[in-house]
Design a protein around this motif. Structure first.
Motif, PDB file in Angstrom:
ATOM      1  N   ALA A 112       1.453   7.166  -6.514  1.00 53.98           N
ATOM      2  CA  ALA A 112       0.431   8.208  -6.733  1.00 53.98           C
ATOM      3  C   ALA A 112       1.006   9.598  -6.485  1.00 53.98           C
ATOM      4  N   ALA A 113       1.895   9.707  -5.501  1.00 55.67           N
ATOM      5  CA  ALA A 113       2.512  11.011  -5.252  1.00 55.67           C
ATOM      6  C   ALA A 113       3.391  11.429  -6.434  1.00 55.67           C
ATOM      7  N   TRP A 114       4.128  10.511  -7.032  1.00 53.18           N
ATOM      8  CA  TRP A 114       4.967  10.848  -8.185  1.00 53.18           C
ATOM      9  C   TRP A 114       4.119  11.289  -9.379  1.00 53.18           C
ATOM     10  N   ASP A 173       0.833  -1.215   0.000  1.00 59.74           N
ATOM     11  CA  ASP A 173       0.000   0.000   0.000  1.00 59.74           C
ATOM     12  C   ASP A 173       0.860   1.254   0.000  1.00 59.74           C
ATOM     13  N   TRP A 174       1.966   1.221   0.779  1.00 58.65           N
ATOM     14  CA  TRP A 174       2.868   2.376   0.833  1.00 58.65           C
ATOM     15  C   TRP A 174       3.456   2.662  -0.545  1.00 58.65           C
ATOM     16  N   GLY A 175       3.828   1.579  -1.256  1.00 55.25           N
ATOM     17  CA  GLY A 175       4.390   1.758  -2.593  1.00 55.25           C
ATOM     18  C   GLY A 175       3.381   2.370  -3.553  1.00 55.25           C
ATOM     19  N   ARG A 176       2.127   1.931  -3.472  1.00 54.81           N
ATOM     20  CA  ARG A 176       1.108   2.507  -4.360  1.00 54.81           C
ATOM     21  C   ARG A 176       0.904   3.992  -4.068  1.00 54.81           C
ATOM     22  N   GLN A 177       0.891   4.338  -2.810  1.00 50.80           N
ATOM     23  CA  GLN A 177       0.720   5.746  -2.456  1.00 50.80           C
ATOM     24  C   GLN A 177       1.922   6.574  -2.923  1.00 50.80           C
ATOM     25  N   ALA A 178       3.128   6.003  -2.840  1.00 45.41           N
ATOM     26  CA  ALA A 178       4.307   6.719  -3.336  1.00 45.41           C
ATOM     27  C   ALA A 178       4.226   6.928  -4.843  1.00 45.41           C
ATOM     28  N   ALA A 220       1.265  12.734  -9.148  1.00 50.86           N
ATOM     29  CA  ALA A 220       0.751  14.078  -8.842  1.00 50.86           C
ATOM     30  C   ALA A 220       1.781  15.141  -9.167  1.00 50.86           C
ATOM     31  N   LEU A 221       3.068  14.818  -9.039  1.00 55.90           N
ATOM     32  CA  LEU A 221       4.108  15.798  -9.352  1.00 55.90           C
ATOM     33  C   LEU A 221       4.140  16.103 -10.852  1.00 55.90           C
ATOM     34  N   GLN A 222       3.652  15.178 -11.662  1.00 58.00           N
ATOM     35  CA  GLN A 222       3.673  15.399 -13.098  1.00 58.00           C
ATOM     36  C   GLN A 222       2.418  16.128 -13.588  1.00 58.00           C
ATOM     37  N   ALA A 223       1.431  16.261 -12.719  1.00 53.07           N
ATOM     38  CA  ALA A 223       0.141  16.836 -13.156  1.00 53.07           C
ATOM     39  C   ALA A 223       0.248  18.363 -13.292  1.00 53.07           C
ATOM     40  N   ARG A 224      -0.672  18.903 -14.125  1.00 56.76           N
ATOM     41  CA  ARG A 224      -0.836  20.339 -14.303  1.00 56.76           C
ATOM     42  C   ARG A 224      -2.331  20.655 -14.184  1.00 56.76           C
ATOM     43  N   PRO A 232      -3.941  14.199   0.319  1.00 57.68           N
ATOM     44  CA  PRO A 232      -4.431  12.922   0.840  1.00 57.68           C
ATOM     45  C   PRO A 232      -3.417  11.784   0.684  1.00 57.68           C
ATOM     46  N   VAL A 233      -2.581  11.901  -0.379  1.00 57.63           N
ATOM     47  CA  VAL A 233      -1.590  10.834  -0.587  1.00 57.63           C
ATOM     48  C   VAL A 233      -0.611  10.773   0.574  1.00 57.63           C
ATOM     49  N   PHE A 234      -0.047  11.938   0.931  1.00 62.78           N
ATOM     50  CA  PHE A 234       0.923  11.930   2.029  1.00 62.78           C
ATOM     51  C   PHE A 234       0.255  11.690   3.397  1.00 62.78           C
TER      52      PHE A 234
END
Length: 504
Positions: free
Chosen positions: A151-153, A144-149, A155-159, A170-172
């Motif tokens: 998802a965070a990456w 689960d931690w890996g999936r959330q990590a 999010a960094l690519q989103a605009r 919510p991810v963190f």
């Protein structure tokens, strides 16, 4: 105390047996050599076996304690490692969140690289934790931690950046929650390992207790076994020496156990046979010499009687006195020779008992009545204190014992004194005491009062010295009944005690 007219320590008379073959046992002693273990070697072997048993238990206990200590150290090290890795994962998560938010605000590529480095470090930390916490529930938290990590990456690519920031929150939050759950899992894992160590410690404690108790039981069993095996031949040696000391040569000496004790037993057997041969020679010599002396002694006595009667002519006063002295001394010598022959006969026959039910109280009264003239001549009182009692004994031989004790007591008692014969029956057997008011036995004579032909220092005034065989006959007959005769301490007079157990 008087050296009563008795003596003991009877020896079984060996009436004309062929002398034992005394050389065979000694040859066996030499042939036996050093076979088997000696007494010292047996003791060393016993100590070694006991030491091995106790040492084995101690070694096992040390190994068990070392195993538990190693598990404790491993558990402590694992707990420290888990705590460190969980804290590091939490720190890497915070670093990732800080770098991600700064990157979305400042749009600085170095901040993204810093995020990636923290993420890689977090993945390495998770790999280390997976090895320390292999439980399936923990692995699910790592997934689960890996999936959330991931998802965070993404999010960094989103605009636009504002939307990306909203997605990161919510991810963190989930990552921090997962870290808390991992901390809880780690604490539970450490508790389980601690419980496992405690359980292992308790199991080892029970094992060590069992080993110690078992080792003690084995040591005690070995000690008792070796002690019995080693002490039994010593007891037989002691019994054999006691029998030889009492001049009882009828029982062979058989000793087992260690080789040196067996050799000593063979030497004692050789000594027994040798003493038996000497006793047989002595018995024959005494019997033959006594018979040889009786005939000339009777002739001398008869000649003195003829002179006293004037057959060879009238005697002067001095000659008559000389003849009287000659007659008295020859009569005394003849009585001593007859006593010696009587002793040999009684000693040889004392071991052959004819046990029948006997009223011991009536026997005491009869013996006292038979000696009435003797004790009445000295104005003595003889008191019989005897309750009704019937026992399986040889009545004739027991009568000889009682008569000897009574005659001895009368001989040493002062005129007008009291002699007591006390019968005390009980569950073990019967005791007969003969108590007089005479001068007693001298302290230096006590150890020898039952020796055959022993004459004590204290003698009855005016009485002819006894032959010193009465007490030896008394004790021999008592021993033939399985009992004993002892001289007890007394403030006045002599106190002899006969103890005879019930026949079995």
């Amino acid at each position: 105390m008087p050296t009563h007219d008795l003596t003991s320590n009877p020896s079984p008379s060996w009436t004309d047996p062929a002398p034992p073959q005394v050389g065979s046992a000694w040859q066996r002693v030499r042939a036996d050599g050093l076979r088997g273990l000696s007494f010292r070697q047996c003791l060393i072997a016993a100590f070694v076996l006991i030491a091995v048993a106790l040492g084995g238990a101690a070694a096992q206990a040390m190994l068990a304690l070392e195993h538990v200590a190693l598990q404790g150290r491993e558990a402590s090290q694992a707990a420290a490692d888990v705590t460190t890795q969980v804290q590091r994962l939490a720190e890497r998560t915070v670093a990732m969140e800080r770098s991600a938010r700064q990157f979305l605000v400042l749009d600085d590529a170095s901040l993204r690289e810093r995020y990636q480095a923290a993420w890689q470090d977090a993945r390495d930390t998770q790999a280390a934790l997976a090895l320390l916490m292999p439980e399936p529930a923990t692995q699910q938290l790592f997934d689960d931690w890996g999936r959330q990590a991931d998802a965070a990456w993404e999010a960094l690519q989103a605009r636009p950046r504002a939307a990306a920031l909203r997605r990161l929150t919510p991810v963190f939050a989930r990552l921090h929650a997962l870290n808390e759950m991992l901390t809880t899992q780690a604490q539970q894992a450490m508790d389980r390992r601690g419980d496992a160590v405690l359980a292992e410690l308790e199991q080892q404690r029970r094992l060590i207790s069992g080993l110690v108790l078992g080792a003690i039981a084995v040591a005690v069993l070995l000690g008792l076994s070796f002690g019995r095996w080693l002490l039994r031949p010593l007891g037989r040696l002691e019994d054999a020496i006691g029998r030889l000391g009492d001049n009882r040569f009828d029982q062979p000496v058989a000793v087992g156990g260690p080789s040196d004790l067996r050799r000593l037993g063979l030497q004692l057997e050789w000594l027994r046979q040798r003493l038996a041969a000497l006793e047989s020679d002595k018995t024959r010599f005494v019997r033959h010499i006594s018979h040889e002396l009786k005939t000339p002694m009777a002739s001398i006595r008869e000649g003195a009687a003829l002179l006293r009667d004037g057959v060879a002519g009238p005697l002067t006063a001095d000659q008559a006195e000389i003849v009287r002295i000659l007659g008295d001394n020859t009569a005394s010598l003849q009585r001593q020779i007859e006593d010696l022959l009587s002793y040999q006969s009684l000693a040889s026959d004392s071991q052959q008992l004819r046990r029948v039910p006997v009223d011991v109280a009536a026997l005491l009264v009869r013996v006292v009545d038979e000696q009435r003239l003797l004790w009445q001549a000295k104005a003595l009182q003889v008191r019989v204190e005897a309750p009704p009692c019937t026992a399986l004994v040889d009545g004739d031989k027991l009568g000889v014992v009682l008569a000897n004790l009574l005659v001895n007591a009368v001989r040493f008692s002062p005129a007008g004194g009291v002699v007591r014969l006390v019968l005390t029956p009980d569950d073990a057997g019967l005791r007969i005491a003969c108590i007089d008011e005479g001068p007693g036995v001298a302290p230096e004579d006590v150890e020898h009062i039952f020796d055959p032909f022993y004459q004590g220092r204290i003698q009855a005034p005016g009485a002819r010295r006894g032959s010193g065989i009465g007490l030896s006959i008394v004790r021999e007959i008592a021993q033939a009944h399985g009992g004993s005769c002892r001289l007890l301490p007394a403030e006045r007079g002599a106190h002899f005690l006969i103890e005879i157990p019930h026949a079995t």
